[in-house]
Scaffold this active site. Structure first.
Site, short mmCIF file in Angstrom:
data_model
loop_
_atom_site.label_atom_id
_atom_site.label_comp_id
_atom_site.label_asym_id
_atom_site.label_seq_id
_atom_site.Cartn_x
_atom_site.Cartn_y
_atom_site.Cartn_z
N TYR A 78 3.30 -10.82 -6.68
CA TYR A 78 3.54 -11.31 -5.32
C TYR A 78 4.52 -12.47 -5.35
O TYR A 78 5.38 -12.60 -4.48
CB TYR A 78 2.23 -11.75 -4.66
CG TYR A 78 1.32 -10.61 -4.30
CD1 TYR A 78 1.53 -9.87 -3.14
CD2 TYR A 78 0.25 -10.26 -5.11
CE1 TYR A 78 0.70 -8.82 -2.79
CE2 TYR A 78 -0.59 -9.21 -4.78
CZ TYR A 78 -0.36 -8.49 -3.62
OH TYR A 78 -1.18 -7.45 -3.29
N ASN A 92 2.56 -2.44 5.31
CA ASN A 92 3.50 -1.39 4.93
C ASN A 92 3.09 -0.08 5.62
O ASN A 92 2.01 0.42 5.40
CB ASN A 92 3.47 -1.23 3.41
CG ASN A 92 4.26 -0.03 2.91
OD1 ASN A 92 5.07 0.53 3.62
ND2 ASN A 92 3.99 0.35 1.68
N CYS A 109 3.87 -0.27 -2.29
CA CYS A 109 3.22 -1.58 -2.25
C CYS A 109 2.13 -1.70 -3.32
O CYS A 109 1.74 -2.80 -3.68
CB CYS A 109 2.67 -1.86 -0.86
SG CYS A 109 1.60 -0.60 -0.19
N HIS A 110 1.68 -0.57 -3.85
CA HIS A 110 0.67 -0.60 -4.91
C HIS A 110 1.23 -1.18 -6.21
O HIS A 110 0.48 -1.54 -7.10
CB HIS A 110 0.09 0.80 -5.16
CG HIS A 110 1.09 1.81 -5.59
ND1 HIS A 110 1.89 2.51 -4.69
CD2 HIS A 110 1.45 2.25 -6.82
CE1 HIS A 110 2.68 3.33 -5.35
NE2 HIS A 110 2.43 3.19 -6.65
#
Length: 157
Positions: free
Chosen positions: A94, A117, A125-126
């Site tokens: 992040y 998302n 996004c995973h």
């Protein structure tokens, strides 16, 4: 016109939303929320085929057209476009994502954008994890995030 299609996958039920010959949504849904399927058009059929290949470990990149322009703030769109650039089988923190999108103090903002998302899995996004290497959060649940990363680890070995 908006076309919706529900499919069962190894990580649960997914709702694919298409408009204007592009995917505009890919969301996790519970079995109870699975509804009547529209007749899939070519774009939805391509998305289903590519997702099936991804889950089978035979696809590392999605070619189905997507459209992120209709949702989110300009900052969220910036984050989502950066997510789309994360290579298959790799992860970033992040904090790194925050630096890429505006500065090291943006970690909370990028985590929030990550959670909103609209096109899960395809916009990966995973692949964003905590700075200490732990998984962090995931809208679909950590079990799904771990499963998706596992699919990609197997494919890259």
């Amino acid at each position: 016109m908006i076309n919706e299609y529900f499919m069962e996958s190894p990580v649960g039920y997914l709702k694919i939303t298409e408009s204007g010959d592009a995917i505009i949504g890919l969301d996790y849904v519970s079995e109870e929320d699975v509804a009547y399927n529209d007749i899939p058009n070519d774009t939805v059929e391509q998305c289903i085929a590519e997702l099936d290949e991804y889950f089978a470990g035979k696809r590392s990149h999605f070619d189905v057209p997507i459209n992120l322009a209709h949702k989110g703030t300009s900052f969220q769109q910036k984050v989502w476009h950066r997510l789309y650039e994360i290579p298959f089988g790799e992860t970033i923190s992040y904090k790194t994502l925050a630096i890429d999108c505006g500065g090291p103090n943006y970690s909370r903002a990028v985590a929030n954008a990550n959670g909103k998302n609209p096109i899960s899995i395809i916009v990966p996004c995973h692949r964003v994890i905590a700075h200490d290497g732990s998984l962090g959060g995931y809208t679909g649940g950590l079990d799904k995030k771990e499963a998706l990363l596992g699919i990609e680890r197997k494919r890259t070995l």
